[in-house]
Structures are given as C-alpha cells and as structure tokens.
Design an enzyme around this catalytic site. Structure first.
Site: not given
Lengths: 334, 334
Positions: A83, A125-127
């Site tokens: 994201v 830092i991912e979803m």
C-alpha cells in the site's frame, strides 16, 4: 535446527543415486491439515478473499497483487509493492505449489499456509490493515461474504481463523503438474530434450538436488544456510548477508542466514532471484548457487544445460474462472 | 457544444412520456468501429493486456487495478492509486458497459475506447510508462505476446495502435445485461418491486432520464454541465467546481464544468460518486443530483425509491476465465 553442513554433504551422496528411482512427479492434490480439510466451499471463498483488494487498507492490494495467479505466482519484482507504494527487503515467493512447502515465508517463520495468510494483511508495508479485527469488521459489512462464509463454515463464521483457512484451502488448489519433467519422470523419455537431460544429471551430480529434492525440489531439509561459501564479488553485488533470514525472527545466532529451501517448480517464471531479488536472471542464479553453496565454477555449457532443465520444471497452469467479488451496493468498502 | 440548459428543459418533457415506449434493454453486443471489428483473437489479446501489470513502469498496476473486472469495473475509491501510490483528482469510471459511452473519460476527451486505452499507460501518476515506445519494446520481448498479436493482427504487429485496439475489443465484451430493469423493460412486470417501479416513475417525472436516457442511461446528450444550480452546502463539502471538466482539456470558457453523462448501469456498485469521488453513498448522490441539476429537494421516501430503482440497474456479470499471462522465462519484464 540440525547441523546443516554435514547434512548437505550426506545428501550430496544421495544425489548421485540412479535417476530412475529418484524422480518424483508433482502430486495433483495437496495434503491439508487435519483441522482444515479442503472443501469446495472453502476454496471458492478463499479465491474471493485472495483476489480481493479490499483486504488492504487502501483497497488496492490483494494477495494476488504480489503473488499473481495470472503469472508465475509472484510479481517478477525484486521487492513487492504494498500500500502507498511501499517496498520491503524481500522478494515475493510464488504461491504456485506453495502447498508443498513444509514452512512458509523466505525465513520459514510460518508453519502453515494458514499462518502465512495472516501475515501480509496487517503488515504496514504490505496490505496495511491496522488489525485483523478491522479486516473482519469490513468483511462483515459485505453481504456476499456473509453468505460465502456461511456456506464454507456455517452461520456467523466471519473470523480471522476462518478467513486464513479459506485462503489456505484455495492456495492448496494452486498446483502446476504435468511439466516436461513430470512427464519424463512418469516414463516419457521424449519429454525432455537431450540438453535438459544433461542438465538434470548435472544438478544431481553437483548436489543441487541434495537440498532441492523431492517432487517440489524443496526438501527434505526444511532450512539451509545461504550463502555457505563467502564470495567477495557476489557479496559486493548482491548483498545476500544484509538479511539474516530466520535469525531476524528468532534472534538466535545459530539461525543466521538460514532460509527455507525454495521450490524449483516454475523457477523460470519467478525472476528476479533469491530472498532479496537481487539477481535478475536464472543463468546468473545458477552461477551464484553453484559457487556459494557448492563452491563450484560452472562452464557456460553447464549453466545452459541446468537452465534448460530448470525450464522443464515449468508446469501446466490450471484454467481458473475469474472470481466475481461480492459488492457493497450504494457505498464504498470503508 | 450545444446550449445545454434549453436541451435539459426540452428533454425533461420527453421524460414524461409513457413508460412502455421509453424503456430500452441493454444490448448484449456492443458496436465496434469500422476500423476495429471485434474478433475473438483481439478480445483474447486485449484481455491479457488489460490484466497485465507489466504495462506499468513498476509492474504493479494493470488496467484492472483501477477498473477492476472482478468488481463493479472500478475500485470503490475516490481517486485511484497508480504507480508508487500516487493519486489523481478523479474517480475511476466503470469499464462495464463503457462500450456504450459516446465519449470516454469523465471529461469526454477521448472519442473512443481505443483512444482512451492509450492514456493511462503513460500517465505519470497512473501506469507511469515513459512512452508507448517503451511499452511496445517491453511487449516485444515477451514471446507469448508476439504469438497473441500475430493471431490477432498478423505478423510483426506489436504496435500501440494494435494494443489499444485489442484492449478496446476486450472492453466491448464487458457488458452486463439482464438486470431486473432489463427484464422489466422486456415485459416481465414482476422483475421490479413496487418500490423500484415508484423510483423509475420518479426519475422520469423529475427529469433525471432527460440526460440519463437510452439503454445505458447515458445519452443522448454527450456532455452536460454539472453542477447547474450552485449550492453553498454542497460546494463546501464536495468541491465539485475545483475541477473544470472538459475545459481542463480544451481551455475554453464554454466548456467549463461540462462532463460526459455517466451511465447509471451498475451505479450501485461504483461508489463513491461524481467526478472527484467526493460523495460516499448512492443516497447522498441522488440528493445532490436532484438539487444541483433539477433544483429539487427530495423527500426521504423519494430518495429511497430512486435508490431502489437504481439498484435494479445492476446487471448480470458474465463469467470470465482468468487469463494466463505470457511469461518471461529466466528473467524479469524490465
């Protein structure tokens, strides 16, 4: 963790046993844990969740964004983009045949697909979801998910546990059998080219298949050290040791630079290579592995033969229907 | 551009003609331009390109990222998120039934789906490719695309013109017929609830269907001014006039705040609403439209009836197969 170097040596000997007895085809059905038997309803629900970008804070990142089911099960990037365009330090492993991994993530910190599925959703830092409570609250507002969870798990069953079970059930269907190698292993000697057969013999002779063994070329040893042999050229170019692998999780010195043995299935489709995605081509990955793990310098022909063989591990991708995600009529998802 | 206010008034009268003669079902096949007849090969190629994130600089954003074919044809966000997490000022319009738009983009600056498809790929905040030359160079290195373009357009045919033609051909297949409204229009009076029928009559009586007319509820006038009636409350909350619409492209004062009439098909699935995605719910969008365009204050019941009717415009989404994107064995896409 066991003593790995002695195991590597021991298995290198095993690697030289006859071809006929060693080759194993990829199973077409993946085993499921006792507490999560695979059902069609769970697979269907998991497929929705897997492809739903609304499992991310921004509504832009789904599991499939980085582990792309339309490609080789990942994103062909060194580091995935989560994201708000954020990137981490590791390269997305392929979801295809991940059902045959004993542990998940590069550092093997998740003991199951279920445990793995819980991770990226709330990674900032991912979803980027703040919590699984937020995920569940959001899913509960989507009527189609109420129905799909009920069909898979019974009434009022939208929970983190069930969501990750459904995703894992779907992932267990992502298998790519019938590669040229599988056909060869099943007895069709014409399925591999002469060069691919040379490559197969070479990886056995060198000892690659000591660690990359079994039908998915990812066992039997779960963890292995990488890199074993220090190499100043590679160290300067690829910075493999910046990331301590399993030790980043356990904080134990013994676990430094231990990594899950990744599958070689569809390896040709998952460039760039290694945990940090620092090596752009399969040719170079083969050169690096031979040098760092086996202290061998390969000839150009040997590299070409091995790469030809590795291309024979590209399987047949199952035809899938495109999911129709449940909607939120008249409003947004957040 | 024609004089819009008088047209709105004239058409408002037309809107009160009898229901039976005015209702039109959505065609199940979209017309194609003479220079790009739809073929199965183009549709298949276009489907690959549409879902391929490698058409973006980062390899993370495909057409489907913002115009999601697994959802209502967009992303349920106020502003879409392009490469590196960037956002613009407009809300992604739905790709479903876009084949029935006379012009494309909110400001109608593209006269065709082909012209539209060329835009986002090289927008720095959307897909971020430096140039179409770069896109074509990348596609040419992917063997599967060489094959797919050859099948669709003949030998050595990887060009921007053909890529956008293929994407447009695929988009012409993204049609959602057989909504409750279509069934009603075809004579099945039980297809709409009593409330939905009241809503239908209300939108005709109010004059909504003067602009939102025809089978896709997006014609016959191509452009319309929005907002017509200034409203300080909405202006403060939604900032509709910050964006000058067509005038942003033409730089002509006459084109200020002119917008393409968007389709009402699947409108329940495309929240948030308006060109800047500033209105979160369909209920509020109906209130805003009545006030800004028709200077009408609707009762709660009228809003509920109209929203019920608009939900009857949600069509049946065709079953699609998931594309298997062509790969780059042994290397990355860039």
């Amino acid at each position: 963790m066991f003593k790995l170097r002695s195991l590597v040596t021991a298995l290198a000997l095993v690697g030289s046993i006859s071809v006929a007895s060693a080759l194993e085809t990829l199973p077409t059905v993946a085993p499921a844990p006792a507490d999560n038997p695979t059902t069609q309803e769970k697979v269907e629900l998991g497929k929705l969740l897997y492809h739903d970008p609304r499992l991310s804070s921004t509504g832009t990142v789904s599991c499939s964004s980085c582990h792309n089911t339309m490609l080789g099960g990942e994103d062909n990037r060194a580091n995935s983009m989560g994201v708000h365009g954020q990137t981490g330090g590791r390269s997305a492993p392929t979801v295809w045949n991940s059902a045959f991994n004993t542990v998940q993530f590069w550092d093997g910190r998740a003991p199951s697909l279920e445990a793995q599925a819980a991770g990226p959703v709330t990674s900032p830092i991912e979803m980027g979801m703040k919590s699984w409570d937020d995920v569940i609250a959001r899913l509960k507002t989507i009527e189609g998910y109420q129905v799909a969870f009920e069909e898979a798990f019974g009434k009022d069953s939208i929970t983190k546990d069930n969501a990750t079970k459904a995703i894992a059930s779907y992932e267990r269907t992502l298998i790519t059998p019938h590669s040229p190698y599988d056909k060869y292993a099943a007895g069709d000697t014409s399925a591999l080219t002469a060069q691919q057969v040379r490559g197969l013999h070479k990886v056995q002779e060198l000892g690659c298949t000591s660690c990359h063994s079994g039908p998915a070329f990812n066992g039997p040893g779960v963890f292995q050290p990488f890199p074993i042999h220090s190499n100043p050229v590679f160290a300067a170019k690829y910075h493999f040791k910046d990331d301590k692998g399993l030790a980043e999780v356990t904080k134990k010195a013994d676990d430094e630079h231990l990594w899950k043995v990744p599958t070689l299935r569809n390896i040709a489709l998952t460039a760039p290579y290694f945990h940090n995605g620092s090596v752009k081509t399969l040719d170079e990955a083969v050169v690096v592995m031979a040098k760092t793990q086996l202290d061998k310098d390969l000839s150009t022909t040997e590299v070409a033969d091995i790469v030809a063989f590795l291309n024979a591990l590209t399987g047949q991708f199952p035809k899938q229907s495109m999911p129709v995600l449940p909607t939120t009529p008249g409003r947004t998802f957040n």
